[in-house]
Scaffold this active site. Structure first.
Site, PDB file in Angstrom:
ATOM      1  CG  HIS A 190      -4.298 -23.815-133.646  1.00 31.71           C
ATOM      2  ND1 HIS A 190      -3.317 -23.162-132.935  1.00 31.71           N
ATOM      3  CD2 HIS A 190      -5.475 -23.490-133.045  1.00 31.71           C
ATOM      4  CE1 HIS A 190      -3.885 -22.466-131.954  1.00 31.71           C
ATOM      5  NE2 HIS A 190      -5.189 -22.646-132.002  1.00 31.71           N
ATOM      6  CG  ASP A 200      -2.130 -20.937-128.976  1.00 31.72           C
ATOM      7  OD1 ASP A 200      -1.827 -21.961-129.603  1.00 31.72           O
ATOM      8  OD2 ASP A 200      -3.311 -20.627-128.696  1.00 31.72           O
ATOM      9  CG  ASN A 221      -8.849 -20.890-132.617  1.00 32.43           C
ATOM     10  OD1 ASN A 221      -7.691 -21.103-132.244  1.00 32.43           O
ATOM     11  ND2 ASN A 221      -9.759 -20.394-131.798  1.00 32.43           N
ATOM     12  CG  HIS A 222      -7.436 -16.449-131.871  1.00 33.34           C
ATOM     13  ND1 HIS A 222      -8.085 -15.373-131.296  1.00 33.34           N
ATOM     14  CD2 HIS A 222      -7.680 -17.499-131.057  1.00 33.34           C
ATOM     15  CE1 HIS A 222      -8.688 -15.764-130.179  1.00 33.34           C
ATOM     16  NE2 HIS A 222      -8.456 -17.051-130.016  1.00 33.34           N
ATOM     17  CG  ASP A 268      -4.588 -19.294-131.858  1.00 36.57           C
ATOM     18  OD1 ASP A 268      -5.105 -19.315-132.998  1.00 36.57           O
ATOM     19  OD2 ASP A 268      -5.221 -19.622-130.836  1.00 36.57           O
ATOM     20  CG  HIS A 288      -3.014 -15.849-128.187  1.00 36.25           C
ATOM     21  ND1 HIS A 288      -4.025 -15.572-129.086  1.00 36.25           N
ATOM     22  CD2 HIS A 288      -3.203 -17.135-127.810  1.00 36.25           C
ATOM     23  CE1 HIS A 288      -4.791 -16.645-129.234  1.00 36.25           C
ATOM     24  NE2 HIS A 288      -4.303 -17.615-128.480  1.00 36.25           N
ATOM     25  CG  HIS A 344      -7.022 -24.951-129.874  1.00 34.12           C
ATOM     26  ND1 HIS A 344      -7.450 -23.687-130.201  1.00 34.12           N
ATOM     27  CD2 HIS A 344      -8.143 -25.730-129.864  1.00 34.12           C
ATOM     28  CE1 HIS A 344      -8.772 -23.706-130.372  1.00 34.12           C
ATOM     29  NE2 HIS A 344      -9.207 -24.928-130.178  1.00 34.12           N
TER      30      HIS A 344
END
Length: 307
Positions: free
Chosen positions: A164, A54, A114-115, A82, A56, A238
């Site tokens: 992910h 990730d 998932n984002h 992500d 982010h 994740h």
């Protein structure tokens, strides 16, 4: 050639954390779509490759990742999703990765987290950031359309499965992943959802996930999956791990986390995994980019919610 010089200029702009024009985002996404639509749900990746978790929206930490891991195209990268939400610079982060994908399609692989979802980004920051930086939701629309084209997983040298989140009770073989129609918003349940939401857990079989999507999966599930598909291990992201990476189930599952000092307050280090041509592993641990290189974020982060 004009297109490439345009793209190189945009990459340089984005590397400086400067926005590109809305019209350039539209053209970039159109080119990215042409490339991504050809990729498999289980995208084949050749070693040597550096695997990342990730990000982010932590743009300056992504720059630090490239500093310690090497730049594209010299280093071949696989990012496990992500890219957006929670950090201050989701727009610049995603657009830089996308521009690198368009410029060097064989040297960077982006799979979906998932984002990378319309619903999630409306809650956790990316939507608001697009609105704030571009004055409309158009750029968010262009980007979220690209999310639908991202691969769901990757397989390195036929031996290391990268995804992910994790496994799904609906999926026993990689061929079953290949049959999913991925060009859609992430569903609330089912195999596509599970791949992006599930987590390993010290249990046997399948358990209910506290996240409200996906499943918890045990070591026996992993052993069956690895055997059925003749793979050595599953690599995923994740979950925040304070040490940057974490082994599970006798080194058959690996979590890689690449956002240092997550949400600018968790105090964790980050890691990336370098795999050589023999799939020998070398972890690079790195810390958040020094404060003086960061500039001032344009707004306080989104409200706290569980990490």
């Amino acid at each position: 050639m004009a297109e490439i010089s345009d793209l190189d200029r945009q990459i340089e702009q984005l590397r400086r954390c400067e926005l590109i024009k809305e019209s350039e985002v539209k053209a970039l996404c159109a080119k990215a779509r042409e490339i991504l639509v050809e990729e498999s749900n289980v995208q084949r990746v050749d070693s040597p490759v550096t695997v990342c978790g990730d990000i982010h929206g932590q743009f300056y930490d992504l720059k630090e990742l490239f500093r310690v891991g090497g730049d594209v195209p010299e280093t071949n990268y696989l990012f496990m999703g992500d890219f957006v939400d929670r950090g201050f610079y989701s727009v610049e982060t995603f657009l830089l990765l996308l521009a690198l994908k368009v410029r060097y399609p064989d040297r960077i692989t982006l799979i979906r987290g998932n984002h990378e979802s319309r619903q999630i980004t409306q809650v956790y920051g990316f939507y608001d950031e697009c609105l704030r930086k571009y004055g409309s939701v158009t750029v968010w629309r262009y980007c979220t359309e690209i999310f639908d084209y991202l691969s769901l997983s990757a397989i390195i040298d036929g031996k290391i499965f990268c995804v992910h989140g994790g496994l799904s009770p609906s999926i026993q073989t990689l061929d079953q992943i290949r049959t999913i129609d991925r060009k859609q918003e992430v569903p609330h349940d089912g195999p596509m959802c599970d791949l992006l939401w599930s987590d390993p857990e010290d249990t046997t079989g399948w358990g209910v996930s506290p996240r409200g999507a996906g499943y918890l999966f045990g070591s026996d599930v992993v052993a069956q999956f690895n055997a059925a598909n003749d793979i050595d291990m599953t690599c995923r992201a994740h979950q925040l791990v304070m040490e940057g990476y974490k082994w599970h189930f006798n080194e058959t599952v690996l979590t890689v986390w690449s956002a240092p000092n997550y949400c600018y307050r968790c105090g964790n280090v980050a890691a990336i995994l370098e795999l050589d041509e023999h799939l020998q592993k070398d972890f690079i641990i790195f810390e958040a980019a020094p404060q003086e290189t960061r500039g001032i974020p344009s707004k306080k982060p989104v409200a706290d919610y569980f990490l």
